[in-house]
Write a protein that holds these residues in place. Structure first.
Motif, PDB file in Angstrom:
ATOM      1  N   ASP A 176       0.822  -1.209   0.000  1.00  0.00           N
ATOM      2  CA  ASP A 176       0.000   0.000   0.000  1.00  0.00           C
ATOM      3  C   ASP A 176       0.859   1.263   0.000  1.00  0.00           C
ATOM      4  N   ARG A 177       1.993   1.233   0.689  1.00  0.00           N
ATOM      5  CA  ARG A 177       2.900   2.390   0.659  1.00  0.00           C
ATOM      6  C   ARG A 177       3.414   2.632  -0.758  1.00  0.00           C
ATOM      7  N   LEU A 178       3.833   1.561  -1.426  1.00  0.00           N
ATOM      8  CA  LEU A 178       4.344   1.700  -2.790  1.00  0.00           C
ATOM      9  C   LEU A 178       3.261   2.183  -3.741  1.00  0.00           C
ATOM     10  N   MET A 179       2.056   1.643  -3.605  1.00  0.00           N
ATOM     11  CA  MET A 179       0.959   2.051  -4.470  1.00  0.00           C
ATOM     12  C   MET A 179       0.562   3.505  -4.234  1.00  0.00           C
ATOM     13  N   ALA A 180       0.697   3.970  -3.000  1.00  0.00           N
ATOM     14  CA  ALA A 180       0.378   5.371  -2.707  1.00  0.00           C
ATOM     15  C   ALA A 180       1.338   6.302  -3.438  1.00  0.00           C
ATOM     16  N   ARG A 181       2.609   5.893  -3.540  1.00  0.00           N
ATOM     17  CA  ARG A 181       3.610   6.748  -4.176  1.00  0.00           C
ATOM     18  C   ARG A 181       3.695   6.548  -5.680  1.00  0.00           C
ATOM     19  N   ALA A 243       2.148  15.400   0.068  1.00  0.00           N
ATOM     20  CA  ALA A 243       3.572  15.629  -0.194  1.00  0.00           C
ATOM     21  C   ALA A 243       3.777  16.192  -1.595  1.00  0.00           C
ATOM     22  N   LEU A 244       3.028  15.677  -2.562  1.00  0.00           N
ATOM     23  CA  LEU A 244       3.127  16.188  -3.927  1.00  0.00           C
ATOM     24  C   LEU A 244       2.644  17.635  -4.003  1.00  0.00           C
ATOM     25  N   LEU A 245       1.501  17.919  -3.375  1.00  0.00           N
ATOM     26  CA  LEU A 245       0.971  19.282  -3.391  1.00  0.00           C
ATOM     27  C   LEU A 245       1.939  20.258  -2.730  1.00  0.00           C
TER      28      LEU A 245
END
Length: 364
Positions: A176-181, A243-245
């Protein structure tokens, strides 16, 4: 646990296990066709979809009675309901797997309702209906074992490998961490670009945007409920979006400052290049390698379509080779080559080899 290397699948053979699909939307149908082509029996239950007669079952109980492996091909919010409907008919010999893009909530539901009495495994096919329709390869699947030596996960792995998939094992939380990023950010950016109409009506665009346009196209080919699941059901997606925003806001602020300063260089606006160790020849060769890999991927997709054509020809009593079609194809490729400034005859030789390859695929 760290991901292991994908294993090459063995040649498909006919299996005794029957796969039962709970849900027959676009992805459920695509999975049914994939497993059917691999030699497995297929049944499906979906009260809202038109399931073909040979695969149709009238109830979850009938599906469970007819299948050994139950695949939950439903949206994440519907996983628990699907499990409750199946539960009275499940036995110790069944295997239940989900195919959700996030793992936390489906695993919680399976752990709560199935526990240790029924075998279950969390999986995530990293492909969709469009990938299958276009014959894209490889077809990768993430399987998330619950513990070392998880037999249910091994059984799920064998199921996917028998269908020609490459399987990677990954801890569910890390998945899930990888998919979030990756997955979640790709959908998030694509949605924003769609909402502002980026690229619409442009007479031309640079290669950098064409890559983004392909991402937008891939996102649009998926159902809207997948976007919500990816963003709202992944416990790490909100953090990744923020984080992206934040990063984009900082870039925007630095650009405004740089403009006011008369274009003076700002280290915060530096975009790293390929590095001092990437001279032009090496970079060019790497690009050629990338293009060759893309060509091979396209060839694999063409082979999959050739197999589909073989099945259609067989249904209509037609042979593999069609000389008239082949001559028309070569003539058209020569014309296309001329339009692109390539040697028509050299390109015709290449496609003659491609046709031989396709005939071998269809005859195999």
């Amino acid at each position: 646990m760290p991901p292991d290397r994908p294993r090459a699948a063995e040649a498909p053979v006919r299996f005794r296990e029957t796969v039962g699909l709970v849900g027959f939307g676009r992805f459920g149908r695509a999975l049914a066709e994939l497993f059917s082509r691999s030699g497995r029996g297929v049944r499906a239950y979906d009260p809202k979809a038109a399931v073909p007669e040979p695969w149709r079952t009238a109830s979850p109980a009938e599906l469970a009675a007819a299948a050994d492996v139950l695949v939950l091909a439903v949206p994440v919010p519907a996983v628990k309901t699907a499990l409750r409907q199946l539960l009275p008919a499940l036995g110790s010999d069944h295997l239940v797997i989900d195919v959700s893009s996030v793992k936390k909530r489906p695993m919680e539901a399976m752990r709560e309702l199935l526990g240790e009495r029924i075998a279950w495994a969390a999986t995530h096919p990293l492909f969709g209906p469009s990938s299958l329709a276009l014959g894209e390869r490889p077809l990768r699947v993430v399987v998330c074992p619950r513990r070392p030596g998880d037999e249910a996960a091994r059984r799920a792995r064998r199921l996917y490998e028998s269908a020609g998939c490459e399987v990677v094992e990954q801890d569910a939380d890390e998945h899930d961490r990888l998919m979030a990023r990756s997955h979640a950010l790709a959908f998030f950016v694509a949605k924003g670009l769609l909402d502002i109409g980026a690229g619409e009506g442009l007479p031309f665009s640079p290669p950098s945007f064409q890559a983004m346009a392909r991402t937008i196209e891939a996102v649009r080919s998926d159902a809207s409920h997948l976007f919500l699941a990816i963003e709202n059901e992944n416990p790490y997606a909100a953090e990744a979006r923020q984080a992206l925003l934040d990063a984009m806001s900082r870039v925007h602020a630095h650009l405004e400052t740089a403009g006011a300063a008369g274009g003076e260089e700002d280290a915060a606006l530096h975009i790293p290049d390929l590095g001092a160790q990437a001279p032009e020849l090496r970079e060019t060769r790497e690009l050629i390698d990338e293009l060759d890999r893309e060509l091979l991927s396209l060839l694999a997709r063409r082979a999959e379509l050739a197999r589909r054509a073989r099945s259609i020809k067989a249904e209509h009593g037609r042979g593999v080779r069609d000389p008239v079609r082949e001559q028309e194809l070569l003539a058209r490729r020569r014309a296309w080559a001329g339009e692109l400034g390539l040697s028509p005859e050299a390109v015709a030789d290449i496609f003659a080899a491609v046709l031989r390859f396709s005939r071998e695929v269809q005859s195999g």
